[in-house]
Design an enzyme around this catalytic site. Structure first.
Site, PDB file in Angstrom:
ATOM      1  N   ARG A 147       0.840  -1.190   0.000  1.00 35.02           N
ATOM      2  CA  ARG A 147       0.000   0.000   0.000  1.00 35.02           C
ATOM      3  C   ARG A 147       0.885   1.254   0.000  1.00 35.02           C
ATOM      4  O   ARG A 147       2.071   1.203   0.362  1.00 35.02           O
ATOM      5  CB  ARG A 147      -0.894   0.034   1.245  1.00 35.02           C
ATOM      6  CG  ARG A 147      -1.803  -1.163   1.443  1.00 35.02           C
ATOM      7  CD  ARG A 147      -2.540  -1.024   2.768  1.00 35.02           C
ATOM      8  NE  ARG A 147      -3.514  -2.087   3.003  1.00 35.02           N
ATOM      9  CZ  ARG A 147      -3.298  -3.169   3.730  1.00 35.02           C
ATOM     10  NH1 ARG A 147      -2.106  -3.356   4.300  1.00 35.02           N
ATOM     11  NH2 ARG A 147      -4.254  -4.071   3.907  1.00 35.02           N
ATOM     12  N   LYS A 174      -1.804  -2.088   7.938  1.00 31.22           N
ATOM     13  CA  LYS A 174      -2.967  -1.504   8.601  1.00 31.22           C
ATOM     14  C   LYS A 174      -3.182  -2.148   9.962  1.00 31.22           C
ATOM     15  O   LYS A 174      -2.883  -3.321  10.166  1.00 31.22           O
ATOM     16  CB  LYS A 174      -4.222  -1.724   7.750  1.00 31.22           C
ATOM     17  CG  LYS A 174      -4.420  -0.709   6.631  1.00 31.22           C
ATOM     18  CD  LYS A 174      -5.764  -0.925   5.976  1.00 31.22           C
ATOM     19  CE  LYS A 174      -6.046   0.158   4.950  1.00 31.22           C
ATOM     20  NZ  LYS A 174      -7.382  -0.022   4.316  1.00 31.22           N
ATOM     21  N   HIS A 230      -2.811   1.830  -6.469  1.00 29.52           N
ATOM     22  CA  HIS A 230      -3.622   0.730  -5.945  1.00 29.52           C
ATOM     23  C   HIS A 230      -3.852  -0.346  -7.009  1.00 29.52           C
ATOM     24  O   HIS A 230      -3.965  -1.529  -6.678  1.00 29.52           O
ATOM     25  CB  HIS A 230      -4.961   1.254  -5.430  1.00 29.52           C
ATOM     26  CG  HIS A 230      -5.578   0.372  -4.392  1.00 29.52           C
ATOM     27  ND1 HIS A 230      -5.002   0.144  -3.161  1.00 29.52           N
ATOM     28  CD2 HIS A 230      -6.716  -0.365  -4.402  1.00 29.52           C
ATOM     29  CE1 HIS A 230      -5.755  -0.674  -2.454  1.00 29.52           C
ATOM     30  NE2 HIS A 230      -6.809  -1.010  -3.185  1.00 29.52           N
ATOM     31  N   ARG A 233      -1.231  -2.903  -6.887  1.00 28.28           N
ATOM     32  CA  ARG A 233      -1.496  -3.899  -5.837  1.00 28.28           C
ATOM     33  C   ARG A 233      -2.432  -4.987  -6.370  1.00 28.28           C
ATOM     34  O   ARG A 233      -2.244  -6.177  -6.096  1.00 28.28           O
ATOM     35  CB  ARG A 233      -2.094  -3.171  -4.629  1.00 28.28           C
ATOM     36  CG  ARG A 233      -2.129  -3.936  -3.337  1.00 28.28           C
ATOM     37  CD  ARG A 233      -2.328  -2.929  -2.197  1.00 28.28           C
ATOM     38  NE  ARG A 233      -3.129  -3.457  -1.118  1.00 28.28           N
ATOM     39  CZ  ARG A 233      -2.679  -4.223  -0.129  1.00 28.28           C
ATOM     40  NH1 ARG A 233      -1.400  -4.582  -0.105  1.00 28.28           N
ATOM     41  NH2 ARG A 233      -3.475  -4.632   0.831  1.00 28.28           N
ATOM     42  N   HIS A 256      -4.295  -8.524   4.269  1.00 31.41           N
ATOM     43  CA  HIS A 256      -5.739  -8.361   4.385  1.00 31.41           C
ATOM     44  C   HIS A 256      -6.278  -9.069   5.617  1.00 31.41           C
ATOM     45  O   HIS A 256      -5.852 -10.182   5.940  1.00 31.41           O
ATOM     46  CB  HIS A 256      -6.442  -8.923   3.140  1.00 31.41           C
ATOM     47  CG  HIS A 256      -6.366  -8.035   1.956  1.00 31.41           C
ATOM     48  ND1 HIS A 256      -6.450  -8.507   0.654  1.00 31.41           N
ATOM     49  CD2 HIS A 256      -6.212  -6.690   1.848  1.00 31.41           C
ATOM     50  CE1 HIS A 256      -6.354  -7.497  -0.189  1.00 31.41           C
ATOM     51  NE2 HIS A 256      -6.208  -6.395   0.513  1.00 31.41           N
ATOM     52  N   TYR A 265      -9.461  -8.263  -5.040  1.00 32.88           N
ATOM     53  CA  TYR A 265      -8.246  -7.751  -5.675  1.00 32.88           C
ATOM     54  C   TYR A 265      -7.777  -8.644  -6.815  1.00 32.88           C
ATOM     55  O   TYR A 265      -6.931  -8.234  -7.616  1.00 32.88           O
ATOM     56  CB  TYR A 265      -7.107  -7.669  -4.648  1.00 32.88           C
ATOM     57  CG  TYR A 265      -7.129  -6.460  -3.756  1.00 32.88           C
ATOM     58  CD1 TYR A 265      -8.245  -6.153  -2.977  1.00 32.88           C
ATOM     59  CD2 TYR A 265      -6.025  -5.623  -3.664  1.00 32.88           C
ATOM     60  CE1 TYR A 265      -8.259  -5.052  -2.147  1.00 32.88           C
ATOM     61  CE2 TYR A 265      -6.026  -4.528  -2.827  1.00 32.88           C
ATOM     62  CZ  TYR A 265      -7.147  -4.245  -2.072  1.00 32.88           C
ATOM     63  OH  TYR A 265      -7.150  -3.153  -1.246  1.00 32.88           O
TER      64      TYR A 265
END
Length: 281
Positions: A147, A174, A230, A233, A256, A265
């Site tokens: 990211r 994240k 993105h 990714r 994730h 994705y």
């Protein structure tokens, strides 16, 4: 430096400044990441400039409806602005016992777009530009699936040489969840060259490194036809699945929380014509 104290930010009505500063300190104490704090404060400063009210205590539900309703935002953007506004006014209500006008700003249903992996030809076109920093940013997204915030916050201490030219990269994902990815020799060499004598792989003015926002902008400016960082990714997820068919490993590599997110994705490489042909009577 606190986001609220940055001199380059556009001015807002003075009545907003003290409370946004206190709110930023609250977010910091709660352990929110610098990227999250940056986003929340920028959203609220936009609100302060645009809603026509001199201080948060005077904001009404009607003011918030007029402000949000005047924006031609994508659903994802609207949802994010609504969330920042609700979090701020809920904090303010609990702290001061004040009314909370933000309940009118609901969560927005966001349609899930299909996977959009950037084609390799598009990436190669961007890589022809003589810019080592840009090249490394694009490769970290396309070849490791990082990211923008993960790319921006790479410290030199996160990079370790292993054997046969390979290395490892500790990625700060994240939710403050780290993961370790293997780095192939050619990419490792490019990282080592960029990292020489540095504390951060991409030094800048956002806590010593580039901001995630700026990393994303650099990529988008240099990728053709509205491709973004993105979509690189997405390219990683799709290429990895075509090789391994191991969706769980790809979920772990992308960081994730949910495997359903990873599936969104990953573009299927199946031959749909062949599938239909096989079902003919």
């Amino acid at each position: 430096m606190l986001v609220s104290k940055r001199p380059q930010l556009r001015p807002i009505p003075q009545g907003w400044e003290p409370e946004l500063l206190e709110f930023e300190l609250f977010l910091k104490v709660q352990g929110r990441t610098p990227a999250t704090i940056d986003t929340r404060i920028r959203h609220l400063r936009s609100l302060a400039r645009q809603c026509g009210v001199e201080a948060p205590g005077s904001v009404t539900s009607d003011d918030l409806v007029r402000w949000s309703g005047s924006k031609d935002w994508a659903p994802e953007t609207r949802n994010s602005f609504h969330a920042s506004t609700r979090i701020f006014f809920q904090w303010r209500s609990q702290r001061l016992g004040a009314d909370d006008p933000s309940s009118v700003l609901k969560s927005i249903r966001r349609p899930v777009p299909p996977p959009r992996p950037a084609p390799d030809a598009v990436i190669r076109q961007a890589l022809t530009k003589p810019n080592q920093r840009l090249e490394l940013i694009l490769r970290l997204a396309a070849e490791l699936g990082l990211r923008s915030a993960e790319i921006a916050s790479i410290a030199v201490t996160d990079i370790q040489q292993t054997n046969n030219g390979w290395g490892t990269l500790t990625v700060h994902g994240k939710g403050q969840k780290d993961r370790v990815l293997p780095v192939p020799p050619d990419l490792m060499a490019a990282i080592a060259h960029q990292a020489r004598g540095m504390k951060w792989l991409f030094p800048g003015q956002f806590h010593g490194h580039l901001s995630p926002r700026w990393v994303g902008k650099l990529a988008a400016r240099n990728l053709p036809d509205h491709w973004t960082l993105h979509t690189l990714r997405h390219r990683f997820a799709t290429a990895a699945y075509a090789h391994s068919q191991d969706i769980i490993a790809i979920q772990e590599a992308l960081g994730h929380e949910s495997i359903e997110t990873t599936q969104r994705y990953t573009k299927s490489t199946s031959d749909m014509r062949g599938l239909v042909q096989s079902a003919r009577l």
